[in-house]
Design an enzyme around this catalytic site. Structure first.
Site, PDB file in Angstrom:
ATOM      1  N   TYR A   1      -6.164   6.296   4.556  1.00 46.40           N
ATOM      2  CA  TYR A   1      -6.460   5.016   3.857  1.00 46.40           C
ATOM      3  C   TYR A   1      -5.628   3.903   4.066  1.00 46.40           C
ATOM      4  O   TYR A   1      -6.422   2.542   3.949  1.00 46.40           O
ATOM      5  CB  TYR A   1      -5.856   5.982   1.937  1.00 46.40           C
ATOM      6  CG  TYR A   1      -6.444   4.567   0.773  1.00 46.40           C
ATOM      7  CD1 TYR A   1      -6.546   3.728   0.381  1.00 46.40           C
ATOM      8  CD2 TYR A   1      -4.527   3.655   0.604  1.00 46.40           C
ATOM      9  CE1 TYR A   1      -6.561   2.863  -0.504  1.00 46.40           C
ATOM     10  CE2 TYR A   1      -4.303   2.800  -0.381  1.00 46.40           C
ATOM     11  CZ  TYR A   1      -6.036   2.361  -0.403  1.00 46.40           C
ATOM     12  OH  TYR A   1      -5.803   1.343  -1.198  1.00 46.40           O
TER      13      TYR A   1
ATOM     14  N   GLU B   1       0.988  -1.049  -0.141  1.00 46.49           N
ATOM     15  CA  GLU B   1       0.251  -0.217  -0.032  1.00 46.49           C
ATOM     16  C   GLU B   1       1.101   0.719   0.096  1.00 46.49           C
ATOM     17  O   GLU B   1       0.879   2.374  -0.580  1.00 46.49           O
ATOM     18  CB  GLU B   1      -0.828   0.177   0.659  1.00 46.49           C
ATOM     19  CG  GLU B   1      -1.645  -0.927   0.963  1.00 46.49           C
ATOM     20  CD  GLU B   1      -2.916  -0.805   0.444  1.00 46.49           C
ATOM     21  OE1 GLU B   1      -3.347  -0.318  -0.257  1.00 46.49           O
ATOM     22  OE2 GLU B   1      -3.318  -2.039  -0.125  1.00 46.49           O
TER      23      GLU B   1
ATOM     24  N   ASP C   1      -9.514   4.387  -2.182  1.00 50.53           N
ATOM     25  CA  ASP C   1      -8.600   4.997  -3.150  1.00 50.53           C
ATOM     26  C   ASP C   1      -9.095   5.672  -4.144  1.00 50.53           C
ATOM     27  O   ASP C   1     -10.894   5.691  -4.197  1.00 50.53           O
ATOM     28  CB  ASP C   1      -7.239   4.189  -3.002  1.00 50.53           C
ATOM     29  CG  ASP C   1      -7.900   3.212  -4.411  1.00 50.53           C
ATOM     30  OD1 ASP C   1      -8.950   2.817  -4.780  1.00 50.53           O
ATOM     31  OD2 ASP C   1      -7.305   1.897  -4.791  1.00 50.53           O
TER      32      ASP C   1
END
Length: 352
Positions: A125, A42, A143
């Site tokens: 996020y 990520e 996202d």
């Protein structure tokens, strides 16, 4: 319109089970999910595409297979491995976060969003993604792909970025209690492969019947964005200095700011106007007779374009007086050179 979120989630998960992407960081069905790999992927995927991030992810996990191994690695080694991936503050925060996980959590990532948000480099996020994917706990993961899907399903015409909170609230209304990690990845896959920015494949979409934008014929126009302002151009001059042994002078940038902590070829400040003779003299590593090389090196950062002229010189007996690190040209690849400096080196080697 989605008036039955459970039905929508079930439809999406069924589609995902048949169409999920095979990604190097994604656990296969039945495999245990490693929070370290979820976190690492990520961070790498921020401002980076899947094809660009994949080889970096494989290299990192081969060299540093655990968060503890990454925490114990020298920062310079990590920066060298990161070189070319861009947005280098991510790499420095990656190292800080790994060290925090080891020192504060005994090498185990915490499993709730609030604790994750306390770690360096982890925002809303990423915290949600780790919570859902790595720990199978309900969290709304939003996202760019998810924003696009939500904007189209609910026909949200207000432009990004101001509409982001609205899109997140709408996404939260659909997030299921069951299989939250698979659901989060399904939403990402849906946006990446079907609900694409241009020419969305609506006939393949499991949410076709729910999509208000498709019904209105405006799917491809969403999400809308505020018009971008034109990026300014900054200019500077880089100094390609060789010593009698043929080594080139490098230096480390300050830790804060753009490319902080990275290795660079010395240069003037990057400003709107090209440096004049006085500025060139102030910034030169040694007082020498410098020769301008033909052409410019151009590079684009997130907020500005950069144009660098290159001057070169041979250092004489006083080469040791220059501040920095002398590196043999064939060892430049061992240094944490950002992409713009790789371009400078290539240009200098081609034209010097």
């Amino acid at each position: 319109m989605i008036d039955d979120s459970a039905k929508a989630a079930a439809r999406l998960l069924s589609w995902y089970d048949r169409n999920r992407r095979d990604l190097p960081w994604r656990a296969k069905p039945g495999e245990a999910v490693d929070p370290y790999r979820v976190w690492l992927s990520e961070i790498m995927l921020q401002q980076t595409t899947v094809p660009a991030a994949a080889p970096y992810f494989r290299n990192f996990t081969e060299r540093w297979p655990t968060v503890r191994a990454l925490a114990e690695a020298p920062l310079d080694d990590l920066l060298v491995a990161w070189a070319g991936l861009g947005y280098y503050a991510r790499a420095r925060n990656l190292h800080k976060c790994a060290q925090a996980v080891v020192s504060l959590h005994d090498g185990r990532f915490p499993g709730d969003e609030a604790a994750l948000l306390e770690l360096p480099g982890i925002g809303a996020y990423t915290a949600a993604a780790i919570t859902a994917i790595a720990f199978a706990r309900k969290a709304t993961v939003v996202d760019g792909n998810v924003e696009r899907v939500i904007a189209r399903v609910f026909a949200v015409a207000d432009p990004l970025p101001n509409v982001k909170p609205t899109l997140r609230k709408l996404a939260a209304t659909l997030t299921p209690d069951e299989r939250p990690g698979d659901y989060a990845q399904a939403m990402m896959d849906l946006g990446a492969t079907v609900c694409t920015p241009r020419k969305p494949k609506c006939m393949l979409c499991p949410w076709t019947e729910f999509c208000e934008a498709r019904a209105a014929g405006i799917a491809e126009t969403l999400p809308r964005k505020v018009a971008k302002t034109e990026k300014p151009t900054r200019r500077g001059t880089a100094y390609w200095l060789l010593n009698p042994d043929g080594a080139v002078l490098l230096r480390r940038r300050v830790e804060s700011g753009l490319l902080g902590g990275m290795t660079e070829i010395p240069s003037t400040a990057w400003q709107a106007e090209a440096p004049d003779g006085a500025a060139l003299a102030v910034h030169q590593p040694l007082a020498l007779s410098w020769r301008a090389l033909p052409g410019l090196v151009r590079h684009t950062f997130s907020h500005f374009h950069l144009e660098l002229a290159i001057v070169t010189a041979q250092a004489g007996d006083g080469w040791r007086e220059a501040e920095g690190l002398w590196v043999p040209i064939d060892r430049l690849s061992d240094q944490a050179l950002p992409s713009v400096m790789v371009k400078v080196a290539r240009h200098a080697l081609a034209h010097a």
